[in-house]
Scaffold this active site. Structure first.
Site, PDB file in Angstrom:
ATOM      1  N   SER A   9      53.396  42.513  37.533  1.00  0.00           N
ATOM      2  CA  SER A   9      53.025  41.533  38.557  1.00  0.00           C
ATOM      3  C   SER A   9      54.055  40.411  38.553  1.00  0.00           C
ATOM      4  O   SER A   9      54.199  39.682  37.566  1.00  0.00           O
ATOM      5  CB  SER A   9      51.649  40.943  38.251  1.00  0.00           C
ATOM      6  OG  SER A   9      51.490  39.752  38.998  1.00  0.00           O
ATOM      7  N   HIS A  34      54.250  44.898  41.609  1.00  0.00           N
ATOM      8  CA  HIS A  34      52.948  44.372  42.057  1.00  0.00           C
ATOM      9  C   HIS A  34      53.166  42.960  42.613  1.00  0.00           C
ATOM     10  O   HIS A  34      53.695  42.083  41.938  1.00  0.00           O
ATOM     11  CB  HIS A  34      51.955  44.356  40.901  1.00  0.00           C
ATOM     12  CG  HIS A  34      50.568  43.969  41.301  1.00  0.00           C
ATOM     13  ND1 HIS A  34      49.695  44.834  41.921  1.00  0.00           N
ATOM     14  CD2 HIS A  34      49.905  42.792  41.191  1.00  0.00           C
ATOM     15  CE1 HIS A  34      48.545  44.209  42.157  1.00  0.00           C
ATOM     16  NE2 HIS A  34      48.648  42.970  41.727  1.00  0.00           N
ATOM     17  N   ASP A  36      51.494  39.744  44.362  1.00  0.00           N
ATOM     18  CA  ASP A  36      50.214  39.049  44.552  1.00  0.00           C
ATOM     19  C   ASP A  36      50.301  37.983  45.647  1.00  0.00           C
ATOM     20  O   ASP A  36      51.041  37.014  45.524  1.00  0.00           O
ATOM     21  CB  ASP A  36      49.803  38.367  43.241  1.00  0.00           C
ATOM     22  CG  ASP A  36      49.309  39.373  42.212  1.00  0.00           C
ATOM     23  OD1 ASP A  36      48.392  40.150  42.550  1.00  0.00           O
ATOM     24  OD2 ASP A  36      49.836  39.377  41.092  1.00  0.00           O
ATOM     25  N   MET A  38      48.327  35.124  47.634  1.00  0.00           N
ATOM     26  CA  MET A  38      47.151  34.241  47.547  1.00  0.00           C
ATOM     27  C   MET A  38      47.254  33.154  48.609  1.00  0.00           C
ATOM     28  O   MET A  38      48.341  32.639  48.870  1.00  0.00           O
ATOM     29  CB  MET A  38      47.085  33.600  46.166  1.00  0.00           C
ATOM     30  CG  MET A  38      47.068  34.611  45.031  1.00  0.00           C
ATOM     31  SD  MET A  38      46.831  33.802  43.446  1.00  0.00           S
ATOM     32  CE  MET A  38      47.030  35.186  42.328  1.00  0.00           C
ATOM     33  N   HIS A  68      49.143  43.142  46.947  1.00  0.00           N
ATOM     34  CA  HIS A  68      47.731  42.857  46.663  1.00  0.00           C
ATOM     35  C   HIS A  68      47.349  41.607  47.441  1.00  0.00           C
ATOM     36  O   HIS A  68      47.711  40.498  47.063  1.00  0.00           O
ATOM     37  CB  HIS A  68      47.582  42.665  45.137  1.00  0.00           C
ATOM     38  CG  HIS A  68      46.218  42.215  44.709  1.00  0.00           C
ATOM     39  ND1 HIS A  68      45.964  41.733  43.438  1.00  0.00           N
ATOM     40  CD2 HIS A  68      45.025  42.174  45.366  1.00  0.00           C
ATOM     41  CE1 HIS A  68      44.688  41.415  43.334  1.00  0.00           C
ATOM     42  NE2 HIS A  68      44.099  41.665  44.496  1.00  0.00           N
ATOM     43  N   MET A  70      45.148  38.760  48.485  1.00  0.00           N
ATOM     44  CA  MET A  70      43.983  37.926  48.158  1.00  0.00           C
ATOM     45  C   MET A  70      43.937  36.855  49.238  1.00  0.00           C
ATOM     46  O   MET A  70      44.184  35.669  48.999  1.00  0.00           O
ATOM     47  CB  MET A  70      44.150  37.335  46.744  1.00  0.00           C
ATOM     48  CG  MET A  70      43.941  38.363  45.651  1.00  0.00           C
ATOM     49  SD  MET A  70      44.649  37.870  44.054  1.00  0.00           S
ATOM     50  CE  MET A  70      46.329  38.407  44.277  1.00  0.00           C
ATOM     51  N   MET A 139      39.704  44.733  39.598  1.00  0.00           N
ATOM     52  CA  MET A 139      40.092  43.476  38.963  1.00  0.00           C
ATOM     53  C   MET A 139      39.368  43.378  37.623  1.00  0.00           C
ATOM     54  O   MET A 139      38.147  43.524  37.548  1.00  0.00           O
ATOM     55  CB  MET A 139      39.693  42.272  39.820  1.00  0.00           C
ATOM     56  CG  MET A 139      40.413  42.135  41.155  1.00  0.00           C
ATOM     57  SD  MET A 139      42.204  42.100  41.046  1.00  0.00           S
ATOM     58  CE  MET A 139      42.480  40.667  40.008  1.00  0.00           C
ATOM     59  N   ASP A 177      43.893  45.476  37.107  1.00  0.00           N
ATOM     60  CA  ASP A 177      44.700  44.256  37.264  1.00  0.00           C
ATOM     61  C   ASP A 177      44.012  43.078  36.585  1.00  0.00           C
ATOM     62  O   ASP A 177      42.918  42.682  36.983  1.00  0.00           O
ATOM     63  CB  ASP A 177      44.863  43.996  38.773  1.00  0.00           C
ATOM     64  CG  ASP A 177      45.743  42.794  39.096  1.00  0.00           C
ATOM     65  OD1 ASP A 177      46.292  42.167  38.172  1.00  0.00           O
ATOM     66  OD2 ASP A 177      45.868  42.486  40.304  1.00  0.00           O
TER      67      ASP A 177
HETATM   68  C1  DX5 Z   1      45.377  37.806  39.486  1.00  0.00           C
HETATM   69  C2  DX5 Z   1      46.470  38.748  39.957  1.00  0.00           C
HETATM   70  C3  DX5 Z   1      47.112  39.522  38.881  1.00  0.00           C
HETATM   71  C4  DX5 Z   1      47.810  38.705  37.834  1.00  0.00           C
HETATM   72  C5  DX5 Z   1      47.781  39.468  36.552  1.00  0.00           C
HETATM   73  O1  DX5 Z   1      44.684  37.338  40.585  1.00  0.00           O
HETATM   74  O2  DX5 Z   1      45.969  39.657  40.908  1.00  0.00           O
HETATM   75  O3  DX5 Z   1      47.991  40.503  39.414  1.00  0.00           O
HETATM   76  O4  DX5 Z   1      49.132  38.409  38.136  1.00  0.00           O
HETATM   77  O5  DX5 Z   1      48.330  38.669  35.557  1.00  0.00           O
HETATM   78  P1  DX5 Z   1      48.059  38.936  34.023  1.00  0.00           P
HETATM   79  O6  DX5 Z   1      48.593  40.313  33.725  1.00  0.00           O
HETATM   80  O7  DX5 Z   1      48.841  37.863  33.360  1.00  0.00           O
HETATM   81  O8  DX5 Z   1      46.582  38.848  33.814  1.00  0.00           O
HETATM   82 ZN    ZN Z   2      47.190  41.443  41.541  1.00  0.00          ZN
END
Ligand code: DX5
Ligand code: ZN
Length: 228
Positions: A9, A34, A36, A38, A68, A70, A139, A177
């Site tokens: 990620s 990956h 992310d 947000m 991903h 969010m 998750m 994840d």
């Molecule tokens: C959290 C993300 C993850 C995050 C994982 O909302 O979707 O992808 O980056 O990070 P670690 O591996 O540090 O928990």
């Molecule tokens: Zn993620």
């Protein structure tokens, strides 16, 4: 043995040197990037959008990019990510008013689809859409931040999803994840996951000056999985 895939990620990467970080982690043996996204609305944090995905493609990244989402709503941004070079686009069912339509939009845009389940989100959302899904993402933390601890109840949920996938006969990846590290990945794989997101479990390891700085941490993760 399943075809295990490691998906670092980039949330945990050094954003000031993102292209280099992604090159390094892929050169060190990672399979998928990956990504992310947000929005400070569906989750209480704000990260990166299609421009950054596009920039990674222009930089020369050819590995699959696993976006991903969010964000809420999801539909408006799907075609933008497809244009920006996303390979997978996964979203949280609670964030879409019309889940079947959003899945269709992802596939019509030429990307692979996925639904993401928060720790307390029921799996019933899968019931009528198994044929429209390429990946199920569980998750193992509440979404929004990297560096949280793995929630152990995810293991039982993974087992449930593994049997749903096996019964369905569809070719669906099972991704996990949040809080995944070299020291817990073996039990997570045993519970049925085949695709592993690691943020803080990979980035930050090794020497910054080293081109293959992530070699040893990724080798350690693979050794735990029994795949080299
Ligand atoms: C959290 C993300 C993850 C995050 C994982 O909302 O979707 O992808 O980056 O990070 P670690 O591996 O540090 O928990
Ligand atoms: Zn993620």
């Amino acid at each position: 043995m399943p075809n295990y895939q490691i998906a670092p990620s980039i949330l945990a990467a050094d954003f000031a040197r993102l292209g280099e970080e992604v090159d390094n982690v892929l050169a060190s043996g990672a399979d998928i990037v990956h990504f992310d996204v947000m929005d400070n609305h569906y989750v209480p944090n704000l990260t990166i959008g299609p421009m950054v995905c596009d920039a990674l493609r222009n930089h020369g990244v050819t590995a699959p990019i696993d976006v991903h989402l969010m964000v809420k709503p999801v539909d408006r941004i799907i075609p933008d990510f497809a244009k920006a070079g996303a390979s997978y686009i996964t979203f949280h069912p609670e964030a879409s008013d019309h889940i079947d339509r959003s899945l269709g939009l992802v596939r019509d845009s030429g990307c692979k689809t996925g639904l993401v389940f928060n720790p307390a989100t029921p799996l019933s959302y899968l019931e009528y859409v198994m044929d429209k899904i390429d990946m199920i993402l569980l998750m193992s933390v509440n979404p929004g931040f990297g560096g949280q601890s793995f929630i152990p109840a995810t293991l039982a949920k993974l087992k449930q999803v593994r049997s749903l996938i096996d019964q369905s006969g569809y070719n669906i990846r099972l991704e996990v994840d949040g809080g995944v590290k070299a020291d817990n990945i073996q039990s997570i794989a045993k519970a049925g996951a085949d695709t592993f997101v690691l943020g803080s479990g990979i980035f930050g390891h090794g020497q910054p000056s080293d081109t293959n700085r992530y070699n040893s941490i990724i080798a350690k993760v693979r050794a735990q999985l029994g795949s080299h």
